[in-house]
Design a protein around this motif. Structure first.
Motif, PDB file in Angstrom:
ATOM      1  N   LEU A  92       0.828  -1.212   0.000  1.00 31.54           N
ATOM      2  CA  LEU A  92       0.000   0.000   0.000  1.00 31.54           C
ATOM      3  C   LEU A  92       0.859   1.258   0.000  1.00 31.54           C
ATOM      4  O   LEU A  92       0.604   2.203  -0.754  1.00 31.54           O
ATOM      5  N   GLU A  93       1.882   1.260   0.847  1.00 28.20           N
ATOM      6  CA  GLU A  93       2.668   2.485   0.988  1.00 28.20           C
ATOM      7  C   GLU A  93       3.554   2.740  -0.227  1.00 28.20           C
ATOM      8  O   GLU A  93       3.795   3.889  -0.605  1.00 28.20           O
ATOM      9  N   SER A  94       4.040   1.680  -0.842  1.00 32.06           N
ATOM     10  CA  SER A  94       4.815   1.853  -2.071  1.00 32.06           C
ATOM     11  C   SER A  94       3.959   2.519  -3.145  1.00 32.06           C
ATOM     12  O   SER A  94       4.422   3.408  -3.869  1.00 32.06           O
ATOM     13  N   ALA A 101       4.717  10.977  -5.680  1.00 31.06           N
ATOM     14  CA  ALA A 101       5.831  11.411  -6.532  1.00 31.06           C
ATOM     15  C   ALA A 101       5.343  11.945  -7.869  1.00 31.06           C
ATOM     16  O   ALA A 101       5.995  12.801  -8.483  1.00 31.06           O
ATOM     17  N   ASP A 102       4.184  11.462  -8.323  1.00 34.57           N
ATOM     18  CA  ASP A 102       3.637  11.873  -9.620  1.00 34.57           C
ATOM     19  C   ASP A 102       2.865  13.186  -9.552  1.00 34.57           C
ATOM     20  O   ASP A 102       2.520  13.749 -10.589  1.00 34.57           O
ATOM     21  N   ARG A 103       2.592  13.667  -8.330  1.00 30.25           N
ATOM     22  CA  ARG A 103       1.786  14.880  -8.197  1.00 30.25           C
ATOM     23  C   ARG A 103       2.656  16.129  -8.288  1.00 30.25           C
ATOM     24  O   ARG A 103       3.706  16.218  -7.648  1.00 30.25           O
ATOM     25  N   ASP A 104       2.197  17.089  -9.069  1.00 29.83           N
ATOM     26  CA  ASP A 104       2.925  18.348  -9.211  1.00 29.83           C
ATOM     27  C   ASP A 104       2.496  19.380  -8.172  1.00 29.83           C
ATOM     28  O   ASP A 104       3.217  20.366  -7.950  1.00 29.83           O
ATOM     29  N   ASP A 105       1.332  19.170  -7.553  1.00 30.48           N
ATOM     30  CA  ASP A 105       0.773  20.166  -6.643  1.00 30.48           C
ATOM     31  C   ASP A 105       0.861  19.745  -5.184  1.00 30.48           C
ATOM     32  O   ASP A 105       0.192  20.319  -4.325  1.00 30.48           O
ATOM     33  N   GLY A 192      12.375  12.807  -6.729  1.00 27.13           N
ATOM     34  CA  GLY A 192      11.992  11.973  -7.852  1.00 27.13           C
ATOM     35  C   GLY A 192      12.758  10.678  -7.945  1.00 27.13           C
ATOM     36  O   GLY A 192      12.636   9.940  -8.934  1.00 27.13           O
ATOM     37  N   ASP A 193      13.568  10.371  -6.917  1.00 30.47           N
ATOM     38  CA  ASP A 193      14.338   9.127  -6.896  1.00 30.47           C
ATOM     39  C   ASP A 193      13.492   8.059  -6.207  1.00 30.47           C
ATOM     40  O   ASP A 193      13.756   7.661  -5.066  1.00 30.47           O
ATOM     41  N   LEU A 194      12.479   7.591  -6.906  1.00 29.08           N
ATOM     42  CA  LEU A 194      11.489   6.708  -6.303  1.00 29.08           C
ATOM     43  C   LEU A 194      12.082   5.360  -5.907  1.00 29.08           C
ATOM     44  O   LEU A 194      11.717   4.787  -4.880  1.00 29.08           O
ATOM     45  N   GLU A 195      12.994   4.843  -6.716  1.00 26.75           N
ATOM     46  CA  GLU A 195      13.559   3.525  -6.410  1.00 26.75           C
ATOM     47  C   GLU A 195      14.323   3.539  -5.089  1.00 26.75           C
ATOM     48  O   GLU A 195      14.221   2.605  -4.294  1.00 26.75           O
ATOM     49  N   ARG A 196      15.091   4.601  -4.830  1.00 23.17           N
ATOM     50  CA  ARG A 196      15.802   4.690  -3.551  1.00 23.17           C
ATOM     51  C   ARG A 196      14.819   4.873  -2.401  1.00 23.17           C
ATOM     52  O   ARG A 196      15.029   4.325  -1.308  1.00 23.17           O
ATOM     53  N   ALA A 197      13.749   5.610  -2.642  1.00 23.29           N
ATOM     54  CA  ALA A 197      12.728   5.785  -1.603  1.00 23.29           C
ATOM     55  C   ALA A 197      12.078   4.453  -1.253  1.00 23.29           C
ATOM     56  O   ALA A 197      11.865   4.140  -0.073  1.00 23.29           O
ATOM     57  N   LEU A 198      11.769   3.664  -2.271  1.00 23.59           N
ATOM     58  CA  LEU A 198      11.124   2.370  -2.033  1.00 23.59           C
ATOM     59  C   LEU A 198      12.078   1.389  -1.351  1.00 23.59           C
ATOM     60  O   LEU A 198      11.641   0.588  -0.503  1.00 23.59           O
ATOM     61  N   ARG A 199      13.354   1.462  -1.683  1.00 22.17           N
ATOM     62  CA  ARG A 199      14.329   0.600  -1.007  1.00 22.17           C
ATOM     63  C   ARG A 199      14.459   0.974   0.465  1.00 22.17           C
ATOM     64  O   ARG A 199      14.530   0.106   1.339  1.00 22.17           O
ATOM     65  N   GLU A 200      14.480   2.276   0.742  1.00 19.30           N
ATOM     66  CA  GLU A 200      14.576   2.733   2.131  1.00 19.30           C
ATOM     67  C   GLU A 200      13.320   2.338   2.905  1.00 19.30           C
ATOM     68  O   GLU A 200      13.403   1.934   4.075  1.00 19.30           O
ATOM     69  N   LEU A 201      12.163   2.435   2.271  1.00 18.88           N
ATOM     70  CA  LEU A 201      10.921   2.012   2.912  1.00 18.88           C
ATOM     71  C   LEU A 201      10.964   0.521   3.232  1.00 18.88           C
ATOM     72  O   LEU A 201      10.548   0.090   4.318  1.00 18.88           O
TER      73      LEU A 201
END
Length: 224
Positions: A92-94, A101-105, A192-201
């Protein structure tokens, strides 16, 4: 029954009873099959049977207890249940992180308050305050994801997730590494470094899962 709990004297008694019982079930001190008798619980918590019934209904909706012909019994959490809760949260959190990350606002500033409170709590080793700020930090990803049904799934499971978080945070000798792990997740998502964020999570949740398993093993040894 003779539970080692503190009598309750404030409002929202049913929720308080549910919270206390949820901790005892999740950490393994109340094991599967234990008969929860309203009269005994009423005496242990120092409240009338109304809040006890409210609490048991809430826990039944969460799947932690069940009502049979002879009363209400603990369903409990098996090791498989615990593994499923953590894998569900990671899934869910991923997804929530990807959507944010996809939101501009998105208002990233909303994360600064819970992050600051985690760091302040870490400075004074206040695990309870840290856990509350920790939960708010993670909840923001769901709230700001823009996905109403995803947020609803989080809210449905939030009481159990909150209990898991409280138990695992209490086992951290030094809360600073956890606070900085949250800061890194936020930094990676914002950059925007989603892969590193997901690894840290993933590392973050694996550590929490390990600490909970340790707590449950200790509780099972201490249980009469």
């Amino acid at each position: 029954m003779g539970l080692d709990v503190t009598p309750l004297k404030q409002t929202n008694l049913g929720e308080q009873v549910a919270r206390e019982l949820r901790v005892l079930i999740v950490d393994g001190r109340l094991v599967s099959g234990v008969h929860l008798i309203e009269a005994d619980l009423s005496r242990d918590f120092g409240v009338s049977r109304g809040p006890i019934r409210d609490a048991l209904r809430k826990l039944e909706a969460e799947g932690l207890v069940e009502t049979r012909q002879r009363g209400t019994f603990v369903v409990g959490l098996t090791e498989q249940d615990v593994a499923e809760m953590f894998s569900l949260r990671q899934t869910l959190e991923s997804f929530a992180l990807r959507l944010c990350a996809d939101r501009d606002d998105l208002d990233w500033g909303a994360f600064e308050d819970p992050l600051a409170r985690m760091r302040a709590a870490a400075d004074v080793s206040d695990a309870a305050t840290f856990a509350l700020a920790d939960l708010q930090f993670h909840a923001l990803f769901y709230e700001l994801s823009g996905h109403r049904r995803l947020n609803a799934l989080w809210r449905d499971n939030e009481p159990t997730f909150s209990t898991l978080l409280t138990l695992t945070t209490a086992r951290d000798v030094d809360l600073h590494p956890s606070a900085e792990s949250h800061a890194e997740i936020l930094e990676y998502v914002r950059a925007g470094d989603l892969e590193r964020a997901l690894r840290e999570l993933e590392v973050h949740l694996e550590g929490a899962s390990r600490r909970l398993r340790e707590a449950r093993r200790e509780a099972s040894v201490e249980a009469p």
